[in-house]
Design an enzyme around this catalytic site. Structure first.
Site, PDB file in Angstrom:
ATOM      1  N   ASN A  32       0.803  -1.229   0.000  1.00 23.17           N
ATOM      2  CA  ASN A  32       0.000   0.000   0.000  1.00 23.17           C
ATOM      3  C   ASN A  32       0.833   1.276   0.000  1.00 23.17           C
ATOM      4  O   ASN A  32       0.455   2.280   0.605  1.00 23.17           O
ATOM      5  CB  ASN A  32      -0.960   0.016   1.205  1.00 23.17           C
ATOM      6  CG  ASN A  32      -1.956  -1.125   1.153  1.00 23.17           C
ATOM      7  OD1 ASN A  32      -2.800  -1.183   0.271  1.00 23.17           O
ATOM      8  ND2 ASN A  32      -1.827  -2.051   2.076  1.00 23.17           N
ATOM      9  N   LYS A  54       1.993 -12.529  -3.129  1.00 20.58           N
ATOM     10  CA  LYS A  54       2.865 -11.585  -3.839  1.00 20.58           C
ATOM     11  C   LYS A  54       4.194 -11.416  -3.121  1.00 20.58           C
ATOM     12  O   LYS A  54       5.261 -11.476  -3.739  1.00 20.58           O
ATOM     13  CB  LYS A  54       2.194 -10.210  -3.983  1.00 20.58           C
ATOM     14  CG  LYS A  54       3.020  -9.220  -4.801  1.00 20.58           C
ATOM     15  CD  LYS A  54       2.505  -7.809  -4.712  1.00 20.58           C
ATOM     16  CE  LYS A  54       3.005  -7.105  -3.471  1.00 20.58           C
ATOM     17  NZ  LYS A  54       2.766  -5.646  -3.475  1.00 20.58           N
ATOM     18  N   HIS A  79      -0.687  -3.654 -10.627  1.00 21.18           N
ATOM     19  CA  HIS A  79      -0.593  -3.374 -12.065  1.00 21.18           C
ATOM     20  C   HIS A  79      -0.834  -4.647 -12.879  1.00 21.18           C
ATOM     21  O   HIS A  79      -1.604  -4.654 -13.840  1.00 21.18           O
ATOM     22  CB  HIS A  79       0.783  -2.806 -12.419  1.00 21.18           C
ATOM     23  CG  HIS A  79       1.018  -1.416 -11.923  1.00 21.18           C
ATOM     24  ND1 HIS A  79       0.317  -0.322 -12.392  1.00 21.18           N
ATOM     25  CD2 HIS A  79       1.881  -0.931 -10.991  1.00 21.18           C
ATOM     26  CE1 HIS A  79       0.735   0.771 -11.784  1.00 21.18           C
ATOM     27  NE2 HIS A  79       1.678   0.420 -10.923  1.00 21.18           N
TER      28      HIS A  79
END
Length: 221
Positions: A42, A130, A150
């Site tokens: 974030n 991730k 993305h």
């Protein structure tokens, strides 16, 4: 799936022609990359790095970070944002790794099968698919494909994954679509495409190198 794999390879090779062979910043040791990636959640790369370097300046070893007062960690990483969440999370992960391994070295993961290494990392609170994939791919040179915001957005827009697939499901899906030897470059070039061309709100389709390989129905003229 066969046609999807063929198209994924074409997208990869086209992006290589457009952007060249991408190079990740100097690889960090796996434990450093783990902390850096937790800090990156974030926030942007600049703030992540500011928080990481401030933490290392204040507490030069990971043992010192692990054993410090939580307020000291929070104050050091404040530039990375969400410090009140990330500080305790980093300490909890470091303590859990120490309790299991006796040290803060993750190099042993490179000797494990990829799924075993992934499962070992993601059992810690705050380490998702991730984060684990970034550590495995960039620090340990293992075949993992990290899916950030993305890549998740792009892969749905251009038709590399089902539209309603979750980000957790997208990790194994994209690993099955791209050949393992392409993961490193494909990940970095897709991120570049998302940042520079295929923006979330107004994609610059006329400038897109993969426009002919894209299934986005609302292409901008």
């Amino acid at each position: 799936m066969k046609n999807l794999k063929i198209r994924a390879v074409k997208i990869h090779t086209t992006l290589l022609q457009a952007f060249g062979e991408p190079i990740w910043r100097d690889p960090l040791p796996a434990i450093d990359e783990l902390v850096s990636t937790i800090l990156s959640q974030n926030t942007n790369d600049v703030n992540r790095d500011r928080g990481f370097h401030a933490l290392r300046a204040k507490l030069p070893t990971w043992e010192a970070v692990r054993d410090a007062q939580v307020e000291d960690v929070i104050n050091a990483i404040r530039p990375a944002g969400l410090a009140n969440q990330k500080g305790p999370r980093i300490q909890q992960v470091l303590r859990a790794i120490t309790a299991e391994r006796g040290s803060l070295n993750l190099d042993f993961l490179a000797d494990l099968p990829i799924e075993e290494a992934r499962a070992w990392l993601t059992k810690f609170n705050g380490v998702g698919p991730k984060t684990a994939a970034i550590v495995l791919c960039f620090s340990l040179n293992m075949p993992a494909f990290p899916v950030d915001t993305h890549i998740y957005r792009l892969s749905g827009r251009i038709g590399l994954r089902p539209e309603k697939m979750t980000v957790e499901q997208a990790h194994p899906h994209l690993e099955s679509v791209f050949p393992p030897e392409t993961y490193y470059a494909a990940h970095l070039n897709l991120i570049r495409l998302g940042r520079e061309v295929c923006h979330a709100r107004k994609p610059n389709c006329p400038k897109c190198p993969i426009i002919k390989l894209c299934e986005y129905k609302e292409k901008t003229k």
